[in-house]
Design a protein around this motif. Sequence first.
Motif, PDB file in Angstrom:
ATOM      1  N   LEU A   1       0.827  -1.210   0.000  1.00  0.00           N
ATOM      2  CA  LEU A   1       0.000   0.000   0.000  1.00  0.00           C
ATOM      3  C   LEU A   1       0.864   1.263   0.000  1.00  0.00           C
ATOM      4  O   LEU A   1       1.787   1.383   0.799  1.00  0.00           O
ATOM      5  N   ARG A   2       0.551   2.184  -0.908  1.00  0.00           N
ATOM      6  CA  ARG A   2       1.209   3.493  -0.955  1.00  0.00           C
ATOM      7  C   ARG A   2       0.144   4.572  -1.048  1.00  0.00           C
ATOM      8  O   ARG A   2      -0.736   4.507  -1.899  1.00  0.00           O
ATOM      9  N   VAL A   3       0.222   5.551  -0.169  1.00  0.00           N
ATOM     10  CA  VAL A   3      -0.707   6.683  -0.172  1.00  0.00           C
ATOM     11  C   VAL A   3       0.117   7.960  -0.200  1.00  0.00           C
ATOM     12  O   VAL A   3       0.922   8.204   0.699  1.00  0.00           O
ATOM     13  N   SER A   4      -0.056   8.760  -1.233  1.00  0.00           N
ATOM     14  CA  SER A   4       0.681  10.021  -1.334  1.00  0.00           C
ATOM     15  C   SER A   4      -0.272  11.139  -1.741  1.00  0.00           C
ATOM     16  O   SER A   4      -1.317  10.896  -2.357  1.00  0.00           O
ATOM     17  N   LYS A   5       0.085  12.349  -1.390  1.00  0.00           N
ATOM     18  CA  LYS A   5      -0.733  13.523  -1.672  1.00  0.00           C
ATOM     19  C   LYS A   5      -0.022  14.384  -2.703  1.00  0.00           C
ATOM     20  O   LYS A   5       1.183  14.641  -2.598  1.00  0.00           O
TER      21      LYS A   5
END
Length: 219
Positions: free
Chosen positions: A51-55
């Motif tokens: 999982l990767r979450v970036s803004k």
Amino acid sequence: MKKYIIFTGIFVMGGLLAGCGATQGKDIGKDSAKNIAFEEAGVTEDQVSRLRVSKDRDDGRVVYEIDFDAGETEYNYDIAAKNGEILSAETEKRDSFANVQPNAEPAPQTQKESGSQEQQNTADSQTDTALSQATENTQPQTPVQGNSQNIQTAISQEEAQKAALARVPGAELKDLYMELEIDDGQYIYEGDIVYQQTEYEFEIDANTGDFLKWSEETY
């Protein structure tokens, strides 16, 4: 008295404007963004790996980029930070390691000189004998499992995976993806590990086990 009333009016108006600004700058947060992506994909968080979450910003909009694997499928979503709208969604089916073939161009075929079939068979037999003699004293090598081309490498798939995971405490096999590639005639294991919002990219020499590349990027 009039001054006091005017001051109060300005204070109230300023508060209203500040409230409007807060509403316009509303952000759903990364937890809500990833849950929207999970729901769209029809999976739960315990079924997800890598999982990767970036803004980021895209065309002036603040978006959450959500990337993860579930089974052998990779999912990529762009979620609007303001209201949770799904701006883009992509899926890609990943082959298991056993089905991955090295990206190598086939060896060029040379045209045999004209001659009798008997001469050609004799030449082929001599070539096979020479190859057999040349490899008699070499150390046995481990074939890559599941590879129909029966490629021989000194370092097995499992050994390469263990070496990579040993560098990332806590990471498991589900967090790793790896392929067997050919680079300048050399077999290498190329892949990455995505664990706790950090991506580790690596290359391992398939004949020596040496790490040719190791990099880390935190999201």
